[in-house]
Write an enzyme that holds these catalytic residues in place. Structure first.
Site, mmCIF file in Angstrom:
data_model
loop_
_atom_site.group_PDB
_atom_site.id
_atom_site.type_symbol
_atom_site.label_atom_id
_atom_site.label_comp_id
_atom_site.label_asym_id
_atom_site.label_seq_id
_atom_site.Cartn_x
_atom_site.Cartn_y
_atom_site.Cartn_z
ATOM 1 N N LEU A 356 10.140 -29.771 -5.981
ATOM 2 C CA LEU A 356 9.288 -30.961 -5.941
ATOM 3 C C LEU A 356 9.572 -31.761 -4.673
ATOM 4 O O LEU A 356 10.700 -32.199 -4.450
ATOM 5 C CB LEU A 356 9.545 -31.834 -7.176
ATOM 6 C CG LEU A 356 9.316 -31.137 -8.523
ATOM 7 C CD1 LEU A 356 9.957 -31.933 -9.647
ATOM 8 C CD2 LEU A 356 7.830 -30.954 -8.775
ATOM 9 N N THR A 357 8.558 -31.945 -3.866
ATOM 10 C CA THR A 357 8.730 -32.667 -2.613
ATOM 11 C C THR A 357 9.131 -34.114 -2.869
ATOM 12 O O THR A 357 8.556 -34.776 -3.732
ATOM 13 C CB THR A 357 7.424 -32.626 -1.797
ATOM 14 O OG1 THR A 357 7.055 -31.267 -1.581
ATOM 15 C CG2 THR A 357 7.593 -33.318 -0.465
ATOM 16 N N GLN A 409 13.289 -23.126 -1.202
ATOM 17 C CA GLN A 409 11.893 -22.815 -0.892
ATOM 18 C C GLN A 409 11.618 -23.124 0.570
ATOM 19 O O GLN A 409 11.956 -24.199 1.052
ATOM 20 C CB GLN A 409 10.936 -23.612 -1.772
ATOM 21 C CG GLN A 409 9.474 -23.199 -1.584
ATOM 22 C CD GLN A 409 8.513 -23.995 -2.440
ATOM 23 O OE1 GLN A 409 8.223 -25.146 -2.149
ATOM 24 N NE2 GLN A 409 8.011 -23.383 -3.506
ATOM 25 N N CYS A 440 1.116 -24.460 -0.812
ATOM 26 C CA CYS A 440 1.138 -25.897 -0.529
ATOM 27 C C CYS A 440 -0.242 -26.357 -0.051
ATOM 28 O O CYS A 440 -0.792 -25.793 0.900
ATOM 29 C CB CYS A 440 2.194 -26.212 0.522
ATOM 30 S SG CYS A 440 2.273 -27.967 0.961
ATOM 31 N N ASN A 542 2.408 -21.858 -13.779
ATOM 32 C CA ASN A 542 2.707 -23.236 -13.412
ATOM 33 C C ASN A 542 1.461 -24.093 -13.571
ATOM 34 O O ASN A 542 0.384 -23.712 -13.133
ATOM 35 C CB ASN A 542 3.218 -23.284 -11.965
ATOM 36 C CG ASN A 542 3.442 -24.708 -11.471
ATOM 37 O OD1 ASN A 542 3.141 -25.021 -10.336
ATOM 38 N ND2 ASN A 542 3.965 -25.575 -12.308
ATOM 39 N N ASP A 544 0.524 -28.122 -15.812
ATOM 40 C CA ASP A 544 0.224 -28.914 -17.014
ATOM 41 C C ASP A 544 1.159 -28.645 -18.191
ATOM 42 O O ASP A 544 0.761 -28.854 -19.340
ATOM 43 C CB ASP A 544 -1.228 -28.681 -17.456
ATOM 44 C CG ASP A 544 -2.234 -29.005 -16.378
ATOM 45 O OD1 ASP A 544 -1.903 -29.813 -15.504
ATOM 46 O OD2 ASP A 544 -3.346 -28.443 -16.399
ATOM 47 N N ARG A 568 5.310 -31.560 -12.659
ATOM 48 C CA ARG A 568 5.062 -32.977 -12.938
ATOM 49 C C ARG A 568 5.516 -33.381 -14.334
ATOM 50 O O ARG A 568 5.868 -34.543 -14.560
ATOM 51 C CB ARG A 568 3.579 -33.291 -12.749
ATOM 52 C CG ARG A 568 3.166 -33.404 -11.292
ATOM 53 C CD ARG A 568 1.708 -33.795 -11.168
ATOM 54 N NE ARG A 568 0.816 -32.784 -11.724
ATOM 55 C CZ ARG A 568 -0.496 -32.951 -11.914
ATOM 56 N NH1 ARG A 568 -1.052 -34.097 -11.601
ATOM 57 N NH2 ARG A 568 -1.239 -31.980 -12.400
#
Length: 702
Positions: A356-357, A409, A440, A542, A544, A568
């Site tokens: 996660l950025t 990553q 991305c 990946n 939801d 998220r």
């Protein structure tokens, strides 16, 4: 910060509740009309509109704001007044540089050596030091100590920040001052050594293993590539060759022989296209692939090129390099197994925290590990920045000792750049797998030909995966999206090839690049790709996943799916890993949520430091995380559970003041939460989230 922070917490909560009440009283007459629809709709009707079905007794009226023409604006705002702590625009790089220069000249920027020892004479640079040595001025302007104990108190050695520590009042008197910096990162690894960094700065790092694989695949760069230029005029420097130090004279000899061996054509950039030398495009179609013996002589077991092999290769005749019937076709080359066996990682059934950025930093990953995550992955790092030795980019590769299954990553546009990066990571870092981001959606990444842009170039994808997987023994995974354009999915046609090219696992985000993060993830398409994947390729889904029911459904709907990556969902509720392992909906209290934030702060102070700079860095990343956590709706307040990721939370009262504060989408309230944990913000403090969610846009910034 546990017992002693209760008074501060109570005071902050008391200050927060008053403005909200005043706003409600002022607008209550108009708000009842504007919110009638949401209040009287049934739960199923609210869900159809993607609104979270919060119990009616907890709903609060929304303040109505009027535009210049008198029309009402129903966007949510916890506080009507715009806080001075919230900024609408980020500072420019020039502004940051100017502020850093001014800070260095101030007494606040005390020399670290002086701070550790407490004596001015301890700095070897004396008056030439670029930091301040004025101890009295530093003590006069130093902020008051924070409540609680120093995060380094458990170590046998003294605090590495000495007088600069914001918990210096709790330090033991008379502690020895030697070797103070050695224990700062005692539980962290994957740091970049100064020697390697200097070689990267000077473009004097040699990547024999990566270059040999590129040559074997016919993807060699131009002879004057910056990354291959290892000339040393004075002969004083030494180069690192795949982790070993060798004198520069021998390096020149090997490179000269290496150039003589290069019998494959070089792909030149197309006319009119601006391309950096070190980002050379791979040739689209080689006249004849290199035979199997060439591959073995160059990269077998990761050994360096041997003198005899070089001499034999340099005298190859022209007839040997021409196409023949005996040459393997391109399809045969992709089906041929690699000479070295790959290490394998079994992702099946494991809880995987996505890279996660910004928010997926080391302290946040430690929090998720405590709450049950099995696999963690560092934030996305750009290959070009890693090869340039940028310290900020290498910090994304750091690993904590508690991360027992950890990957990094990377993201790049060309096979030579990525091959050299994985070669460098393989020798400088301890990782269990390397993930290549080919999904991305950020514009700045896509415009450089990396990320989702690669989904439109399958031959480039092939070259990158083959070059990277052939360079290292570390398992290689790939993260992709369904496609570039919405409605034009293409990963199902490439899924079998991805495994043959050398990847051991592929993660499919169920959205296209064009969708970004809007609309629901297409899990039916992920299942379709999983069915088409070869047995040797593990497929991860990946998108939801926000509860253990989501996890169970995806796993049961597609037995071929190895696991689900959680992104998220972990940002909003990191205890999702506990829920999945215990198979329950955790109606977590506000106090338990605050304890999780306290853990993050403790881990952050250990990672970024306990001095004033470390405290404010920890505060910044805490606020970035709070810009997601406010979207969580407690289980006990919902008419229908579990919460879905696409539900928009209405404005509601929590079961206590702290829960109400945590539900606020106002950045000013996030700052107040940070003050509970890290004390008052400094004068002139401002914050704007790096990733502005829709909820944030509707908050104080208008």
């Amino acid at each position: 910060m546990d017992e002693s922070s209760s008074e501060v917490e109570a005071k902050v909560l008391e200050d927060v509740s008053l403005p909200n009440t005043e706003v409600e009283e002022k607008v209550s007459g108009d708000t009842s009309l504007s919110n009638t629809e949401e209040i009287h709709l049934k739960p199923e009707e609210l869900i159809a509109k993607a609104i979270a079905p919060v119990k009616r007794e907890h709903l609060r009226p929304r303040p109505v704001r009027f535009s210049s023409n008198g029309a009402t604006d129903r966007r949510v705002s916890e506080n009507k007044s715009i806080s001075s702590n919230v900024v609408t625009e980020k500072k420019s790089k020039r502004q940051f540089k100017r502020e850093r220069q001014q800070e260095q000249k101030s007494p606040q920027h005390l020399c670290p050596v002086v701070a550790k020892s407490g004596t001015v004479s301890s700095c070897q640079y004396a008056d030439k030091c670029r930091f301040s040595h004025d101890l009295e001025a530093f003590k006069a302007q130093k902020p008051a100590d924070l409540e609680g104990n120093c995060p380094f108190a458990s170590l046998e050695k003294p605090c590495p920040y000495g007088l600069a520590c914001r918990f210096s009042g709790t330090h033991k008197d008379g502690a020895p001052a030697e070797n103070l910096g050695a224990q700062k990162m005692s539980s962290e690894m994957n740091g970049l050594s100064k020697d390697v960094q200097k070689l990267l700065w000077k473009n004097k790092m040699s990547f024999l293993r990566a270059d040999a694989q590129l040559k074997c695949l016919g993807l060699s760069s131009l002879g004057n590539s910056k990354s291959k230029n290892i000339e040393n005029k004075d002969g004083s420097d030494q180069d690192v060759l795949n982790g070993s130090i060798a004198c520069h004279e021998s390096n020149n000899k090997e490179v000269d022989s290496d150039k003589a061996m290069d019998c494959t054509p070089v792909a030149l950039p197309e006319r009119g296209v601006d391309v950096e030398i070190d980002d050379v495009r791979p040739q689209k179609k080689a006249k004849c692939p290199i035979d199997e013996n060439c591959c073995f002589s160059e990269v077998d077991n990761g050994s360096t090129l041997q003198r005899n092999d070089l001499e034999e290769s340099s005298v190859q005749t022209e007839a040997e390099t021409k196409p023949s019937d005996d040459c393997l076709t391109e399809t045969d080359m992709s089906l041929k197994s690699h000479p070295r066996e790959k290490k394998l990682i079994d992702f099946r059934g494991k809880l995987y925290l996505a890279p996660l950025t910004t928010v997926g930093n080391l302290p946040f990953r430690r929090v998720c590990k405590v709450l049950g995550a099995d696999i963690t992955c560092g934030e996305m790092a750009m290959c070009t920045n890693l090869l340039q030795g940028q310290a900020s980019e290498w910090a994304l590769l750091r690993r904590h000792s508690s991360e027992d299954l950890f990957g990094v990553q990377i993201c790049g546009a060309y096979p030579d750049t990525i091959a050299r990066t994985v070669d460098l990571i393989n020798h400088e870092c301890t990782v269990d797998f390397i993930d290549i981001n080919m999904g991305c959606p950020i514009d700045i990444v896509v415009n450089k030909g990396a990320g989702s842009s690669l989904l439109t170039k399958p031959m480039r994808m092939k070259s990158i995966i083959q070059a990277a997987s052939g360079t290292v023994d570390t398992p290689l995974t790939v993260k992709v999206r369904t496609g570039y354009f919405e409605g034009r999915n293409r990963i199902d046609s490439l899924i079998s090839d991805i495994g043959q090219w050398g990847a051991t696992a592929v993660t499919i985000h169920g959205r296209s690049r064009q969708q970004r993060y809007s609309k629901l993830a297409d899990w039916d398409y992920i299942y379709q790709c999983a069915r088409k994947a070869p047995d040797a390729l593990q497929v991860l889904g990946n998108g939801d996943v926000c509860s253990y029911l989501d996890w169970n459904k995806h796993k049961s709907d597609s037995p071929r799916l190895s696991t689900c990556m959680i992104a998220r969902g972990a940002l909003i509720k990191p205890w999702i890993f506990t829920e999945i392992k215990e198979q329950r909906h955790w109606d977590i209290s506000s106090g338990e949520r605050l304890n999780i934030l306290k853990d993050f702060v403790h881990f952050g102070l250990e990672h970024w430091g306990s001095d004033n700079k470390g405290v404010e860095t920890t505060r910044h990343f805490l606020l970035e995380w709070l810009s997601y956590t406010h979207r969580y709706i407690p289980v006990g307040l919902l008419d229908v559970i579990p919460q879905k990721l696409n539900w928009r939370p209405p404005s509601y009262f929590g079961r206590d003041d702290l829960e109400t504060l945590m539900a606020s989408e106002s950045a000013a309230d996030w700052i107040r939460i940070s003050e509970i944990l890290l004390g008052k913000v400094p004068a002139g403090f401002a914050f704007a989230p790096k990733h502005k969610s829709n909820a944030y846009d509707s908050a104080e910034n208008g």
